[in-house]
Design a protein around this motif. Structure first.
Motif, PDB file in Angstrom:
ATOM      1  N   PHE A 131      -3.180   6.465  -1.920  1.00 55.32           N
ATOM      2  CA  PHE A 131      -2.178   5.635  -1.228  1.00 55.32           C
ATOM      3  C   PHE A 131      -1.675   4.554  -2.177  1.00 55.32           C
ATOM      4  O   PHE A 131      -2.492   3.830  -2.766  1.00 55.32           O
ATOM      5  CB  PHE A 131      -2.804   4.920  -0.028  1.00 55.32           C
ATOM      6  CG  PHE A 131      -2.974   5.775   1.190  1.00 55.32           C
ATOM      7  CD1 PHE A 131      -1.905   6.080   2.011  1.00 55.32           C
ATOM      8  CD2 PHE A 131      -4.234   6.258   1.545  1.00 55.32           C
ATOM      9  CE1 PHE A 131      -2.065   6.846   3.162  1.00 55.32           C
ATOM     10  CE2 PHE A 131      -4.408   7.022   2.688  1.00 55.32           C
ATOM     11  CZ  PHE A 131      -3.319   7.320   3.491  1.00 55.32           C
TER      12      PHE A 131
ATOM     13  N   ASN B 272      -0.643   1.258  -2.102  1.00 53.18           N
ATOM     14  CA  ASN B 272      -0.735   0.226  -1.083  1.00 53.18           C
ATOM     15  C   ASN B 272      -1.612  -0.900  -1.623  1.00 53.18           C
ATOM     16  O   ASN B 272      -2.652  -0.641  -2.228  1.00 53.18           O
ATOM     17  CB  ASN B 272      -1.385   0.853   0.172  1.00 53.18           C
ATOM     18  CG  ASN B 272      -1.109   0.053   1.417  1.00 53.18           C
ATOM     19  OD1 ASN B 272      -1.180  -1.173   1.398  1.00 53.18           O
ATOM     20  ND2 ASN B 272      -0.796   0.739   2.503  1.00 53.18           N
ATOM     21  N   GLN B 273      -1.202  -2.128  -1.399  1.00 54.60           N
ATOM     22  CA  GLN B 273      -2.021  -3.268  -1.861  1.00 54.60           C
ATOM     23  C   GLN B 273      -3.218  -3.493  -0.942  1.00 54.60           C
ATOM     24  O   GLN B 273      -4.220  -4.070  -1.345  1.00 54.60           O
ATOM     25  CB  GLN B 273      -1.178  -4.567  -1.908  1.00 54.60           C
ATOM     26  CG  GLN B 273       0.012  -4.528  -2.870  1.00 54.60           C
ATOM     27  CD  GLN B 273      -0.420  -4.437  -4.341  1.00 54.60           C
ATOM     28  OE1 GLN B 273      -1.565  -4.711  -4.682  1.00 54.60           O
ATOM     29  NE2 GLN B 273       0.510  -4.027  -5.212  1.00 54.60           N
ATOM     30  N   GLN B 274      -3.084  -3.037   0.313  1.00 51.66           N
ATOM     31  CA  GLN B 274      -4.139  -3.304   1.311  1.00 51.66           C
ATOM     32  C   GLN B 274      -5.020  -2.080   1.507  1.00 51.66           C
ATOM     33  O   GLN B 274      -4.623  -0.966   1.197  1.00 51.66           O
ATOM     34  CB  GLN B 274      -3.511  -3.651   2.682  1.00 51.66           C
ATOM     35  CG  GLN B 274      -2.406  -4.670   2.644  1.00 51.66           C
ATOM     36  CD  GLN B 274      -2.896  -6.005   2.106  1.00 51.66           C
ATOM     37  OE1 GLN B 274      -4.056  -6.376   2.302  1.00 51.66           O
ATOM     38  NE2 GLN B 274      -2.033  -6.717   1.385  1.00 51.66           N
TER      39      GLN B 274
ATOM     40  N   VAL C 152      -6.330   0.941   3.435  1.00 52.09           N
ATOM     41  CA  VAL C 152      -5.627   1.808   4.389  1.00 52.09           C
ATOM     42  C   VAL C 152      -6.657   2.354   5.364  1.00 52.09           C
ATOM     43  O   VAL C 152      -7.512   3.172   4.998  1.00 52.09           O
ATOM     44  CB  VAL C 152      -4.898   2.949   3.656  1.00 52.09           C
ATOM     45  CG1 VAL C 152      -4.152   3.816   4.652  1.00 52.09           C
ATOM     46  CG2 VAL C 152      -3.933   2.387   2.614  1.00 52.09           C
TER      47      VAL C 152
ATOM     48  N   SER D 104      -1.383   0.412   8.574  1.00 52.71           N
ATOM     49  CA  SER D 104      -1.610   0.189   7.133  1.00 52.71           C
ATOM     50  C   SER D 104      -1.187   1.418   6.321  1.00 52.71           C
ATOM     51  O   SER D 104      -0.704   1.277   5.193  1.00 52.71           O
ATOM     52  CB  SER D 104      -3.064  -0.195   6.840  1.00 52.71           C
ATOM     53  OG  SER D 104      -3.963   0.753   7.349  1.00 52.71           O
TER      54      SER D 104
ATOM     55  N   ALA E  84       2.580   1.455   5.769  1.00 53.13           N
ATOM     56  CA  ALA E  84       3.034   0.388   4.870  1.00 53.13           C
ATOM     57  C   ALA E  84       2.945   0.819   3.399  1.00 53.13           C
ATOM     58  O   ALA E  84       3.287   0.049   2.496  1.00 53.13           O
ATOM     59  CB  ALA E  84       2.200  -0.873   5.098  1.00 53.13           C
ATOM     60  N   SER E  85       2.475   2.033   3.147  1.00 57.89           N
ATOM     61  CA  SER E  85       2.330   2.508   1.756  1.00 57.89           C
ATOM     62  C   SER E  85       3.695   2.804   1.145  1.00 57.89           C
ATOM     63  O   SER E  85       4.675   3.036   1.855  1.00 57.89           O
ATOM     64  CB  SER E  85       1.469   3.773   1.718  1.00 57.89           C
ATOM     65  OG  SER E  85       0.216   3.514   2.316  1.00 57.89           O
ATOM     66  N   ASP E  86       3.717   2.815  -0.189  1.00 58.10           N
ATOM     67  CA  ASP E  86       4.966   2.996  -0.916  1.00 58.10           C
ATOM     68  C   ASP E  86       5.183   4.486  -1.222  1.00 58.10           C
ATOM     69  O   ASP E  86       4.690   5.007  -2.233  1.00 58.10           O
ATOM     70  CB  ASP E  86       4.894   2.170  -2.215  1.00 58.10           C
ATOM     71  CG  ASP E  86       6.219   2.128  -2.946  1.00 58.10           C
ATOM     72  OD1 ASP E  86       7.043   3.034  -2.735  1.00 58.10           O
ATOM     73  OD2 ASP E  86       6.416   1.176  -3.729  1.00 58.10           O
TER      74      ASP E  86
ATOM     75  N   GLN F 134       3.253  11.191   0.587  1.00 57.32           N
ATOM     76  CA  GLN F 134       2.303  10.090   0.686  1.00 57.32           C
ATOM     77  C   GLN F 134       1.378  10.242   1.900  1.00 57.32           C
ATOM     78  O   GLN F 134       0.260   9.758   1.896  1.00 57.32           O
ATOM     79  CB  GLN F 134       3.063   8.751   0.759  1.00 57.32           C
ATOM     80  CG  GLN F 134       2.198   7.534   0.976  1.00 57.32           C
ATOM     81  CD  GLN F 134       1.220   7.284  -0.167  1.00 57.32           C
ATOM     82  OE1 GLN F 134       1.440   6.459  -1.022  1.00 57.32           O
ATOM     83  NE2 GLN F 134       0.093   8.005  -0.168  1.00 57.32           N
TER      84      GLN F 134
END
Ligand SMILES: Cc1ncc(COP(=O)(O)O)c(C=O)c1O
Length: 424
Positions: free
Chosen positions: A350, A352-354, A356, A361, A364-366, A388
């Motif tokens: 993922f 993602n900064q956070q 998952v 969450s 919210a991934s790129d 993704q």
């Protein structure tokens, strides 16, 4: 480019050029010509190491010699179709032995059919109409599961595709995976009308999301307390981490289970099954209708038997270890916003900064960054599941050397090729 010209032709006969939307990615999907083991060969003769494995259906690898002889034999000497045959009994008995909660079952041709019939059966058995599914949970492409969350926690769902009547949304409630309180609210308001909760015990269709501790136990308790059935959709997880179902690794007995993918060894399949008391309501023993010309067709049954015989012999632990290697190699890139979610031998990188851990969450991934990574890996001959929110798979046909090399190429791509535009 061969793929471009094939895609042009395909676009004239298939909407969007494909026969399942998840196969499409920009600018056009690669056309593959052959597969053997974990190797794919595209139409231009380039080789790829496959981590998608037919979206998890071809766990054993293509043209697996333990299975191939059986397939050649059944095609050369067919067992009649559309009649009863012993092969369906053998595969049914093997599944029953490996997954004790599936006391009785019915074969279908896809996971979609399996969940559709399991839902109909749950409604008939309980005499209730409402089904609860999870936000982001995928159970195939029929009307009752293409329903998204409504405007509030316990409000009815809304169709996620045009063509599904609004009325159907009024029979489906959407809970939040790993959020007990959302399910508690739903059951508080509608508990007496809920026929079943259907859930992937490990989410695999918004990428890999593991259940938080005690979440699945909670689902078992709350369904039992309200007289609702619990349906585990093990289309992905069945026979993937062990010879049997995930439910027996965690000691939770659902009322009904659906499976597909692996048990057909790469041929179309699905199965739903569970407590005899429930299953005997299926026609002709009971009144709940279910049928299919190709259900339990001898080609799939023979392949399924050979596949399960093969899976009895494999070392599942080594497939898990190889997936761990990939996770370990990618761990240092967490700070770059890469979170690898792994469940045993399946994984999703993922962007993602956070952490998952649930649907919000995950979404919210790129996705664009993922596609840059995906395309970078294609250049290096690595084929992940193309999206993704998909899951990639390691199986017994992956060699340690090939996985080690793939992990190295993933690191190389992350370090050198992530600044490119979406067209890496
Ligand atoms: C958990 C789950 N259930 C059901 C399905 C639908 O199965 P099929 O594509 O065989 O219809 C899928 C497909 O990926 C799935 O992952």
């Amino acid at each position: 480019m061969v793929s471009s010209s094939l895609f042009n032709r395909a676009s004239k006969v298939f909407p969007g050029g494909v026969n399942s939307p998840v196969r499409y990615y920009t600018p056009e999907p690669i056309y593959f010509a052959r597969a053997k083991g974990t190797k794919l060969l595209d139409e231009e003769g380039k080789e790829y190491l496959d981590f998608s494995m037919g979206f998890g259906a071809v766990f054993t690898g293509y043209a697996n010699s333990d299975i191939l002889d059986t397939q050649m034999e059944i095609f050369a000497n067919p067992v009649p179709e559309g009649v009863v045959n012993e092969k369906e009994i053998i595969l049914g008995e093997m599944i029953n032995e490996a997954v004790p909660s599936m006391e009785m079952m019915r074969f279908t041709n896809s996971g979609t059919e399996a969940t559709m019939h399991a839902i109909r059966l749950a409604r008939a058995f309980t005499g209730r109409d409402i089904i609860v599914k999870m936000n982001g949970g995928f159970h195939g492409a029929h009307d009752y599961v293409l329903i998204g969350a409504g405007s509030g926690a316990a409000t009815f769902g809304t169709p996620t595709s045009p063509g599904i009547p609004e009325e159907i949304g009024k029979t489906v409630l959407v809970g939040e995976f790993n959020h007990r309180e959302s399910l508690e609210q739903i059951f508080e308001k509608h508990g007496n009308n809920i026929a079943a909760v259907i859930v992937e015990p490990i989410m695999g269709n918004m990428g890999v999301i593991l259940p938080e501790p005690c979440f699945l136990e909670f689902l078992r308790d709350i369904t039992e307390a309200h007289g609702a059935l619990l349906i585990f959709d093990e289309v992905i997880t069945g026979f993937r981490f062990r010879y049997g179902a995930y439910q027996d690794m965690i000691g939770i007995r659902p009322d009904l289970t659906t499976m597909g993918k692996i048990i057909g060894g790469g041929l179309p399949v699905g199965v739903f099954g569970g407590r005899e008391e429930i299953m005997k309501n299926i026609s002709p023993q009971g009144k709940v209708y279910q049928s299919g010309t190709f259900s339990a067709n001898p080609y799939t049954m023979a392949t399924g038997i050979a596949t399960l015989e093969y899976l009895k012999k494999i070392d599942y632990q080594s497939t898990i270890r190889l997936a761990c290697w990939i996770e370990d190699k990618l761990k240092p890139y967490e700070d770059m916003g890469l979170k690898v979610n792994r469940a045993y031998n399946m994984f999703t990188p993922f962007f993602n900064q956070q952490r998952v851990w649930d649907y919000p969450s995950a979404v919210a991934s790129d996705s664009l960054k993922f596609m840059t990574f995906f395309r970078g890996l294609l250049k290096h001959g690595i084929y992940l599941s193309p999206g993704q929110f998909e899951t990639s798979f390691v199986g017994p046909a992956h060699s340690p050397e090939s996985v080690e090399m793939a992990a190295f190429k993933m690191v190389y791509t992350l370090e050198n090729e992530m600044n490119e535009s979406g067209n890496a």
